[in-house]
Design a protein around this motif. Structure first.
Motif, PDB file in Angstrom:
ATOM      1  N   GLU A  10       0.853  -1.182   0.000  1.00 10.87           N
ATOM      2  CA  GLU A  10       0.000   0.000   0.000  1.00 10.87           C
ATOM      3  C   GLU A  10       0.892   1.236   0.000  1.00 10.87           C
ATOM      4  O   GLU A  10       2.085   1.148   0.333  1.00 10.87           O
ATOM      5  N   VAL A  11       0.323   2.369  -0.382  1.00 15.47           N
ATOM      6  CA  VAL A  11       1.097   3.599  -0.518  1.00 15.47           C
ATOM      7  C   VAL A  11       0.713   4.578   0.587  1.00 15.47           C
ATOM      8  O   VAL A  11      -0.473   4.798   0.850  1.00 15.47           O
ATOM      9  N   ASP A  12       1.733   5.160   1.219  1.00 11.23           N
ATOM     10  CA  ASP A  12       1.530   6.190   2.246  1.00 11.23           C
ATOM     11  C   ASP A  12       2.562   7.297   2.029  1.00 11.23           C
ATOM     12  O   ASP A  12       3.715   7.181   2.474  1.00 11.23           O
ATOM     13  N   PRO A  13       2.187   8.378   1.333  1.00  7.77           N
ATOM     14  CA  PRO A  13       3.140   9.468   1.034  1.00  7.77           C
ATOM     15  C   PRO A  13       3.739  10.109   2.283  1.00  7.77           C
ATOM     16  O   PRO A  13       4.808  10.714   2.212  1.00  7.77           O
ATOM     17  N   SER A  14       3.045   9.974   3.433  1.00  2.00           N
ATOM     18  CA  SER A  14       3.566  10.601   4.651  1.00  2.00           C
ATOM     19  C   SER A  14       4.873   9.967   5.119  1.00  2.00           C
ATOM     20  O   SER A  14       5.563  10.524   5.983  1.00  2.00           O
ATOM     21  N   LEU A  15       5.252   8.818   4.531  1.00  2.00           N
ATOM     22  CA  LEU A  15       6.540   8.209   4.876  1.00  2.00           C
ATOM     23  C   LEU A  15       7.696   9.029   4.327  1.00  2.00           C
ATOM     24  O   LEU A  15       8.840   8.847   4.748  1.00  2.00           O
ATOM     25  N   LEU A  16       7.415   9.901   3.337  1.00  2.00           N
ATOM     26  CA  LEU A  16       8.388  10.813   2.719  1.00  2.00           C
ATOM     27  C   LEU A  16       9.358  10.104   1.783  1.00  2.00           C
ATOM     28  O   LEU A  16       9.893  10.695   0.847  1.00  2.00           O
ATOM     29  N   GLY A  17       9.609   8.877   1.994  1.00  2.00           N
ATOM     30  CA  GLY A  17      10.513   8.084   1.165  1.00  2.00           C
ATOM     31  C   GLY A  17      10.704   6.727   1.803  1.00  2.00           C
ATOM     32  O   GLY A  17      10.380   6.512   2.971  1.00  2.00           O
ATOM     33  N   GLY A  18      11.218   5.747   1.016  1.00  2.00           N
ATOM     34  CA  GLY A  18      11.479   4.421   1.569  1.00  2.00           C
ATOM     35  C   GLY A  18      10.214   3.647   1.849  1.00  2.00           C
ATOM     36  O   GLY A  18       9.155   3.913   1.278  1.00  2.00           O
ATOM     37  N   MET A  19      10.307   2.696   2.791  1.00  2.00           N
ATOM     38  CA  MET A  19       9.164   1.818   3.075  1.00  2.00           C
ATOM     39  C   MET A  19       9.274   1.195   4.454  1.00  2.00           C
ATOM     40  O   MET A  19      10.349   1.193   5.083  1.00  2.00           O
ATOM     41  N   ILE A  20       8.146   0.681   4.921  1.00  2.00           N
ATOM     42  CA  ILE A  20       8.080  -0.101   6.159  1.00  2.00           C
ATOM     43  C   ILE A  20       7.639  -1.511   5.769  1.00  2.00           C
ATOM     44  O   ILE A  20       6.647  -1.679   5.049  1.00  2.00           O
ATOM     45  N   ILE A  21       8.377  -2.510   6.228  1.00  2.00           N
ATOM     46  CA  ILE A  21       8.089  -3.904   5.889  1.00  2.00           C
ATOM     47  C   ILE A  21       7.732  -4.663   7.155  1.00  2.00           C
ATOM     48  O   ILE A  21       8.468  -4.605   8.150  1.00  2.00           O
ATOM     49  N   ARG A  22       6.604  -5.374   7.118  1.00  2.00           N
ATOM     50  CA  ARG A  22       6.186  -6.182   8.257  1.00  2.00           C
ATOM     51  C   ARG A  22       6.040  -7.632   7.827  1.00  2.00           C
ATOM     52  O   ARG A  22       5.299  -7.926   6.883  1.00  2.00           O
ATOM     53  N   VAL A  23       6.741  -8.512   8.509  1.00  2.00           N
ATOM     54  CA  VAL A  23       6.621  -9.951   8.288  1.00  2.00           C
ATOM     55  C   VAL A  23       6.332 -10.581   9.643  1.00  2.00           C
ATOM     56  O   VAL A  23       7.192 -10.595  10.528  1.00  2.00           O
ATOM     57  N   GLY A  24       5.104 -11.056   9.812  1.00  2.00           N
ATOM     58  CA  GLY A  24       4.717 -11.565  11.125  1.00  2.00           C
ATOM     59  C   GLY A  24       4.783 -10.454  12.152  1.00  2.00           C
ATOM     60  O   GLY A  24       4.226  -9.379  11.958  1.00  2.00           O
ATOM     61  N   ASP A  25       5.504 -10.702  13.248  1.00  2.00           N
ATOM     62  CA  ASP A  25       5.630  -9.696  14.301  1.00  2.00           C
ATOM     63  C   ASP A  25       6.845  -8.792  14.099  1.00  2.00           C
ATOM     64  O   ASP A  25       7.080  -7.878  14.901  1.00  2.00           O
ATOM     65  N   GLU A  26       7.635  -9.043  13.050  1.00  2.00           N
ATOM     66  CA  GLU A  26       8.834  -8.247  12.806  1.00  2.00           C
ATOM     67  C   GLU A  26       8.530  -7.050  11.914  1.00  2.00           C
ATOM     68  O   GLU A  26       7.734  -7.146  10.982  1.00  2.00           O
ATOM     69  N   GLU A  27       9.180  -5.936  12.213  1.00  2.00           N
ATOM     70  CA  GLU A  27       9.011  -4.734  11.395  1.00  2.00           C
ATOM     71  C   GLU A  27      10.372  -4.142  11.054  1.00  2.00           C
ATOM     72  O   GLU A  27      11.246  -4.008  11.924  1.00  2.00           O
ATOM     73  N   ILE A  28      10.527  -3.814   9.784  1.00  2.00           N
ATOM     74  CA  ILE A  28      11.743  -3.148   9.308  1.00  2.00           C
ATOM     75  C   ILE A  28      11.325  -1.779   8.794  1.00  2.00           C
ATOM     76  O   ILE A  28      10.627  -1.667   7.781  1.00  2.00           O
ATOM     77  N   ASP A  29      11.729  -0.733   9.518  1.00  2.00           N
ATOM     78  CA  ASP A  29      11.342   0.632   9.141  1.00  2.00           C
ATOM     79  C   ASP A  29      12.494   1.300   8.401  1.00  2.00           C
ATOM     80  O   ASP A  29      13.437   1.780   9.007  1.00  2.00           O
ATOM     81  N   GLY A  30      12.401   1.285   7.079  1.00  2.00           N
ATOM     82  CA  GLY A  30      13.411   1.953   6.255  1.00  2.00           C
ATOM     83  C   GLY A  30      12.872   3.215   5.629  1.00  2.00           C
ATOM     84  O   GLY A  30      13.408   3.704   4.623  1.00  2.00           O
ATOM     85  N   SER A  31      11.815   3.769   6.218  1.00  2.00           N
ATOM     86  CA  SER A  31      11.206   4.981   5.673  1.00  2.00           C
ATOM     87  C   SER A  31      11.987   6.224   6.089  1.00  2.00           C
ATOM     88  O   SER A  31      12.668   6.238   7.120  1.00  2.00           O
ATOM     89  N   THR A  32      11.881   7.269   5.296  1.00  2.00           N
ATOM     90  CA  THR A  32      12.517   8.551   5.640  1.00  2.00           C
ATOM     91  C   THR A  32      11.922   9.098   6.920  1.00  2.00           C
ATOM     92  O   THR A  32      12.646   9.623   7.782  1.00  2.00           O
ATOM     93  N   ARG A  33      10.620   8.975   7.076  1.00  2.00           N
ATOM     94  CA  ARG A  33       9.971   9.449   8.295  1.00  2.00           C
ATOM     95  C   ARG A  33      10.519   8.733   9.512  1.00  2.00           C
ATOM     96  O   ARG A  33      10.796   9.345  10.560  1.00  2.00           O
ATOM     97  N   GLY A  34      10.711   7.425   9.402  1.00  2.00           N
ATOM     98  CA  GLY A  34      11.250   6.659  10.516  1.00  2.00           C
ATOM     99  C   GLY A  34      12.684   7.046  10.846  1.00  2.00           C
ATOM    100  O   GLY A  34      13.070   7.144  12.015  1.00  2.00           O
TER     101      GLY A  34
END
Length: 277
Positions: free
Chosen positions: A238-262
């Motif tokens: 899905e797309v969320d422009p508020s991230l400013l760039g990059g992405m957030i990836i969730r697999v099960g209970d794990e989250e990888i926040d590679g977004s500019t906002r993060g």
């Protein structure tokens, strides 16, 4: 589900898959089974004594099968009757779990129909994107969650939104989900998309990106995640422009926040921590 019901479910799923595989017209047979299983559930929902009787473990398997045949034998096609008889012959922990099993079998049958038509991956993506749409359309989701509305009213509303925009299998599955809520429309549709991914032998990675991913980017991301987790991955985006760039990836209970906002949030936290030293 409790252990007995899970065992029963697995057994009947195997019979269902075998029956569909051996059919001359797998698409039509699977679609008919799925549709008729849902109609069966409707009747069980309307008749508590029948719902209890067909899952009563104090009766012999043959007696439970006899009840199913007597009530539904003339109302459904032979393949559906075979699956209903197989389900009734198993021992389920509760009548509620027997009903839950029939719903799951109906969804599996429609999914197998989509698979035989070469549309299973498309159905998975459409169901997930529908959950994303509903998450952004709060008023529509509220109407679909209205406990005072009947299942028919909710299905009619959703049908008016998606008719002609998705495959017939996506529409059928989505309408069944809305008519038989487990939690809420967004989570229920997303969960069904995950079930279909599992049916395809894949785990799900939920990806929220600042911009839409191209097919090449999705494939590259899937490949990287498969190397990390050691299993095939289905990418739900899905797309969320508020991230400013990059992405957030969730697999099960794990989250990888590679977004500019993060990254900016972590930078602010680090600077604040440094300022207190």
């Amino acid at each position: 589900m409790k252990a007995a019901s899970r065992e029963a479910q697995t057994h009947v799923e195997g019979k269902l898959d075998e029956l569909i595989r051996s059919s001359d017209n797998a698409v039509a047979v699977a679609a008919q089974i799925g549709t008729e299983l849902f109609l069966t559930v409707d009747q069980l929902d309307a008749d508590r004594s029948l719902r209890v009787a067909v899952a009563d473990t104090s009766l012999d398997a043959s007696q439970r099968e006899g009840i199913i045949t007597q009530v539904f034998g003339s109302k459904v096609a032979e393949p559906t009757k075979n699956i209903l008889s197989e389900a009734a012959s198993q021992e389920w922990s509760t009548p509620r779990e027997f009903r839950q099993g029939l719903v799951a079998l109906g969804r599996r049958a429609l999914s197998r129909a989509a698979e035989s038509q070469g549309q299973l991956e498309q159905v998975e993506e459409e169901l997930y994107q529908l959950s994303v749409l509903l998450e952004s359309q709060k008023e529509l989701t509220q109407l679909l969650s209205d406990r005072t509305a009947t299942a028919a009213q909710k299905r009619g509303l959703l049908a008016s939104v998606i008719y002609g925009k998705v495959t017939m299998f996506t529409e059928a599955l989505a309408l069944q989900v809305i008519g038989r809520p487990m939690h809420n429309p967004v989570d229920d549709l997303s969960a069904l998309a995950e079930e279909i991914a599992e049916l395809r032998g894949k785990s799900v990675a939920r990806v929220v990106a600042a911009e839409a991913l191209s097919s090449a980017q999705r494939e590259a991301l899937a490949s990287k995640l498969e190397n990390i987790y050691g299993r095939e991955m289905a990418i739900h985006t899905e797309v969320d422009p508020s991230l400013l760039g990059g992405m957030i990836i969730r697999v099960g209970d794990e989250e990888i926040d590679g977004s500019t906002r993060g990254k900016l949030a972590r930078l602010r936290t680090d600077l604040a921590a440094s300022a207190t030293l």
